[in-house]
Design a protein around this motif. Structure first.
Motif, PDB file in Angstrom:
ATOM      1  N   ALA A  57       7.308 -14.133  -0.530  1.00 42.96           N
ATOM      2  CA  ALA A  57       6.496 -15.247  -0.032  1.00 42.96           C
ATOM      3  C   ALA A  57       7.344 -16.211   0.788  1.00 42.96           C
ATOM      4  O   ALA A  57       6.860 -16.770   1.784  1.00 42.96           O
ATOM      5  CB  ALA A  57       5.841 -15.972  -1.203  1.00 42.96           C
ATOM      6  N   GLY A  58       8.586 -16.392   0.398  1.00 37.90           N
ATOM      7  CA  GLY A  58       9.479 -17.244   1.183  1.00 37.90           C
ATOM      8  C   GLY A  58       9.768 -16.672   2.557  1.00 37.90           C
ATOM      9  O   GLY A  58       9.787 -17.396   3.559  1.00 37.90           O
ATOM     10  N   ILE A  59       9.961 -15.368   2.621  1.00 39.88           N
ATOM     11  CA  ILE A  59      10.205 -14.714   3.914  1.00 39.88           C
ATOM     12  C   ILE A  59       8.979 -14.817   4.810  1.00 39.88           C
ATOM     13  O   ILE A  59       9.075 -15.151   5.997  1.00 39.88           O
ATOM     14  CB  ILE A  59      10.626 -13.246   3.698  1.00 39.88           C
TER      15      ILE A  59
ATOM     16  N   LEU B 209       8.182 -11.300   9.465  1.00 34.89           N
ATOM     17  CA  LEU B 209       6.894 -11.281   8.770  1.00 34.89           C
ATOM     18  C   LEU B 209       6.627  -9.913   8.145  1.00 34.89           C
ATOM     19  O   LEU B 209       6.223  -9.817   6.978  1.00 34.89           O
ATOM     20  CB  LEU B 209       5.766 -11.642   9.737  1.00 34.89           C
ATOM     21  N   THR B 210       6.886  -8.855   8.887  1.00 31.25           N
ATOM     22  CA  THR B 210       6.674  -7.509   8.376  1.00 31.25           C
ATOM     23  C   THR B 210       7.603  -7.214   7.198  1.00 31.25           C
ATOM     24  O   THR B 210       7.174  -6.611   6.205  1.00 31.25           O
ATOM     25  CB  THR B 210       6.883  -6.477   9.497  1.00 31.25           C
ATOM     26  N   ALA B 211       8.847  -7.647   7.291  1.00 26.68           N
ATOM     27  CA  ALA B 211       9.783  -7.442   6.180  1.00 26.68           C
ATOM     28  C   ALA B 211       9.313  -8.183   4.933  1.00 26.68           C
ATOM     29  O   ALA B 211       9.403  -7.657   3.820  1.00 26.68           O
ATOM     30  CB  ALA B 211      11.181  -7.908   6.585  1.00 26.68           C
ATOM     31  N   GLY B 212       8.814  -9.386   5.104  1.00 22.92           N
ATOM     32  CA  GLY B 212       8.296 -10.139   3.968  1.00 22.92           C
ATOM     33  C   GLY B 212       7.102  -9.464   3.322  1.00 22.92           C
ATOM     34  O   GLY B 212       6.972  -9.430   2.095  1.00 22.92           O
ATOM     35  N   ILE B 213       6.225  -8.904   4.134  1.00 27.30           N
ATOM     36  CA  ILE B 213       5.059  -8.199   3.596  1.00 27.30           C
ATOM     37  C   ILE B 213       5.493  -6.943   2.847  1.00 27.30           C
ATOM     38  O   ILE B 213       4.945  -6.622   1.783  1.00 27.30           O
ATOM     39  CB  ILE B 213       4.071  -7.878   4.732  1.00 27.30           C
ATOM     40  N   VAL B 214       6.502  -6.250   3.360  1.00 22.95           N
ATOM     41  CA  VAL B 214       7.019  -5.066   2.664  1.00 22.95           C
ATOM     42  C   VAL B 214       7.621  -5.463   1.320  1.00 22.95           C
ATOM     43  O   VAL B 214       7.400  -4.794   0.300  1.00 22.95           O
ATOM     44  CB  VAL B 214       8.038  -4.317   3.548  1.00 22.95           C
ATOM     45  N   VAL B 215       8.370  -6.556   1.286  1.00 22.31           N
ATOM     46  CA  VAL B 215       8.951  -7.036   0.024  1.00 22.31           C
ATOM     47  C   VAL B 215       7.840  -7.383  -0.968  1.00 22.31           C
ATOM     48  O   VAL B 215       7.928  -7.052  -2.154  1.00 22.31           O
ATOM     49  CB  VAL B 215       9.886  -8.238   0.279  1.00 22.31           C
ATOM     50  N   LEU B 216       6.786  -8.035  -0.486  1.00 22.54           N
ATOM     51  CA  LEU B 216       5.656  -8.351  -1.365  1.00 22.54           C
ATOM     52  C   LEU B 216       5.001  -7.084  -1.903  1.00 22.54           C
ATOM     53  O   LEU B 216       4.613  -7.028  -3.080  1.00 22.54           O
ATOM     54  CB  LEU B 216       4.630  -9.202  -0.621  1.00 22.54           C
ATOM     55  N   MET B 217       4.877  -6.072  -1.067  1.00 21.08           N
ATOM     56  CA  MET B 217       4.271  -4.820  -1.512  1.00 21.08           C
ATOM     57  C   MET B 217       5.146  -4.113  -2.544  1.00 21.08           C
ATOM     58  O   MET B 217       4.626  -3.445  -3.447  1.00 21.08           O
ATOM     59  CB  MET B 217       4.009  -3.905  -0.316  1.00 21.08           C
TER      60      MET B 217
END
Length: 74
Positions: free
Chosen positions: A42-44, A7-15
């Motif tokens: 968003a997929g992550i 979840l944290t990795a996905g949020i970092v990618v979104l940022m």
């Protein structure tokens, strides 16, 4: 699996997609790379959200990020 980390990795990618989108709009070109990165992020996040055993609520997101940072930073 560690869904807090996912979840944290996905949020970092979104940022990371935000500067790309702003740069594309500033240069008056299509933000295609930003769009692809947003879809990936968003997929992550969706994968972590759907597969977490107890499920996430919006209020759990900051706690998940803090748990990941607490493990990374000794």
């Amino acid at each position: 699996m560690d869904f807090d980390l996912i979840l944290t990795a996905g949020i970092v990618v979104l940022m990371l997609s935000i500067p790309s989108a702003i740069a594309a709009f500033a240069d008056r070109r299509g933000p295609w790379i930003a769009l692809i990165v947003i879809i990936i992020g968003a997929g992550i996040v969706g994968f972590a959200w759907m597969n977490h055993p107890e499920g996430y609520e919006v209020a759990d997101i900051p706690h998940a990020i803090i748990r990941v940072l607490a493990r990374v930073i000794p």
